[in-house]
Scaffold this motif. Structure first.
Motif, short mmCIF file in Angstrom:
data_model
loop_
_atom_site.label_atom_id
_atom_site.label_comp_id
_atom_site.label_asym_id
_atom_site.label_seq_id
_atom_site.Cartn_x
_atom_site.Cartn_y
_atom_site.Cartn_z
N GLN A 151 16.15 41.90 -78.05
CA GLN A 151 15.65 41.50 -76.75
C GLN A 151 14.20 41.02 -76.85
O GLN A 151 13.80 40.09 -76.12
N ILE A 152 13.43 41.60 -77.75
CA ILE A 152 12.06 41.11 -77.98
C ILE A 152 12.11 39.71 -78.59
O ILE A 152 11.30 38.85 -78.24
N PHE A 153 13.06 39.49 -79.49
CA PHE A 153 13.25 38.13 -80.02
C PHE A 153 13.54 37.15 -78.87
O PHE A 153 13.08 36.01 -78.88
N GLY A 154 14.34 37.60 -77.90
CA GLY A 154 14.66 36.76 -76.76
C GLY A 154 13.42 36.37 -75.99
O GLY A 154 13.28 35.21 -75.56
N TYR A 155 12.50 37.31 -75.82
CA TYR A 155 11.23 36.98 -75.16
C TYR A 155 10.48 35.90 -75.94
O TYR A 155 9.93 34.96 -75.36
N CYS A 156 10.44 36.03 -77.27
CA CYS A 156 9.73 35.06 -78.09
C CYS A 156 10.36 33.67 -77.97
O CYS A 156 9.65 32.66 -77.96
N LEU A 157 11.69 33.63 -77.87
CA LEU A 157 12.37 32.34 -77.67
C LEU A 157 11.98 31.74 -76.32
O LEU A 157 11.71 30.53 -76.21
N MET A 158 11.97 32.56 -75.28
CA MET A 158 11.55 32.08 -73.97
C MET A 158 10.12 31.56 -74.00
O MET A 158 9.81 30.51 -73.42
N GLU A 159 9.26 32.26 -74.69
CA GLU A 159 7.86 31.87 -74.76
C GLU A 159 7.70 30.54 -75.49
O GLU A 159 6.91 29.68 -75.08
N ASN A 160 8.46 30.34 -76.56
CA ASN A 160 8.39 29.07 -77.28
C ASN A 160 8.88 27.92 -76.41
O ASN A 160 8.30 26.82 -76.43
N GLY A 161 9.95 28.16 -75.64
CA GLY A 161 10.45 27.13 -74.75
C GLY A 161 9.45 26.77 -73.67
O GLY A 161 9.22 25.59 -73.38
N ALA A 162 8.84 27.78 -73.07
CA ALA A 162 7.83 27.53 -72.03
C ALA A 162 6.62 26.81 -72.61
O ALA A 162 6.04 25.93 -71.98
N HIS A 163 6.25 27.18 -73.83
CA HIS A 163 5.11 26.55 -74.50
C HIS A 163 5.36 25.06 -74.73
O HIS A 163 4.48 24.23 -74.50
N LEU A 164 6.56 24.72 -75.17
CA LEU A 164 6.89 23.31 -75.40
C LEU A 164 6.91 22.54 -74.08
O LEU A 164 6.46 21.38 -74.03
N THR A 165 7.43 23.14 -73.02
CA THR A 165 7.44 22.47 -71.71
C THR A 165 6.03 22.16 -71.25
O THR A 165 5.73 21.06 -70.77
N LEU A 166 5.12 23.13 -71.41
CA LEU A 166 3.73 22.91 -71.03
C LEU A 166 3.08 21.83 -71.88
O LEU A 166 2.29 21.02 -71.39
N ALA A 167 3.43 21.81 -73.16
CA ALA A 167 2.86 20.78 -74.04
C ALA A 167 3.29 19.39 -73.62
O ALA A 167 2.54 18.42 -73.78
N LEU A 168 4.49 19.26 -73.08
CA LEU A 168 4.99 17.95 -72.65
C LEU A 168 4.42 17.53 -71.30
O LEU A 168 4.16 16.35 -71.07
#
Length: 216
Positions: A151-168
């Motif tokens: 579940q902690i891995f899941g948070y990290c995946l969500m964070e990476n996705g949000a980070h990429l969205t912000l970068a775009l």
């Protein structure tokens, strides 16, 4: 055009590494895949910065490399790899279903972002779709896995996705904001790792389904 193709293909690797992070049983292997995914994310930052003149993303990429590729995996490895139950599968749905649901999520996100009209996004709509889908795949990991570490891995995946969205969509924000965004994962992982270790020490389990009774 060639640069956009490379960036879109790198985004496809994010989806593959996300699914592998969820379905791989061993914690060291999942940590390694997550670190690889973060490296791909850094490559996307630099590629977008180079091809679209978004030089602010170079700072994002350098900070993300230090935090996401090196520090976060190191913290997780030292926290989790010696736990007896760390490698228990604990999935509520089979692997084939996770793969199918992930593919459907990305496909739906592609149709969702189709109406978006922004200069950079015109050539990178697959990347935007992946970034949104990546967030949802992380959520899928959290709700489908019984193991707290997964579940902690899941948070990290969500964070990476949000980070990429912000970068775009918001790559021209001040550099101090960029650094804050890329370093928040460290503090979140430290806090979650601490509580996971405490839960394991007190209850001798990492199964979230067994944590349904509060004891005073």
């Amino acid at each position: 055009m060639t640069g956009s193709i490379i960036i879109n293909n790198l985004a496809g690797l994010l989806v593959i590494t996300s699914v592998l992070t969820i379905v791989v049983r061993g914690v060291p292997q999942s940590i390694g895949i997550l670190s690889l995914q973060s490296l791909v994310l850094v490559m996307i930052f630099f590629a977008i910065g180079y091809n679209f003149g978004a030089h602010e993303l170079y700072t994002w990429g350098i900070t993300a490399f230090v935090t996401k590729v090196i520090l976060v995996p190191l913290i997780m490895y030292k926290s989790f790899c010696k736990m007896r139950e760390a490698n228990i599968e604990g999935s509520l749905i089979p692997v084939w279903a996770i793969i199918m649901i992930s593919a459907i999520i990305v496909l739906v996100c592609y149709f969702v972002v189709e109406p978006v009209k922004l200069p950079m996004i015109t050539e990178l709509k697959p990347v935007l779709a992946v970034s949104l889908g990546h967030f949802m795949i992380g959520l899928l990991c959290i709700v489908s896995q019984r193991n707290i570490i997964k579940q902690i891995f899941g948070y990290c995946l969500m964070e990476n996705g949000a980070h990429l969205t912000l970068a775009l969509l918001a790559y021209r924000v001040p550099e101090i904001v960029e650094v804050g965004i890329t370093t928040d994962a460290i503090f979140a992982v430290i806090v979650m790792s601490y509580f996971a270790r405490r839960i394991y020490k007190v209850l001798n389990t990492l199964d979230a389904n067994k944590l349904n009774v509060l004891k005073g």
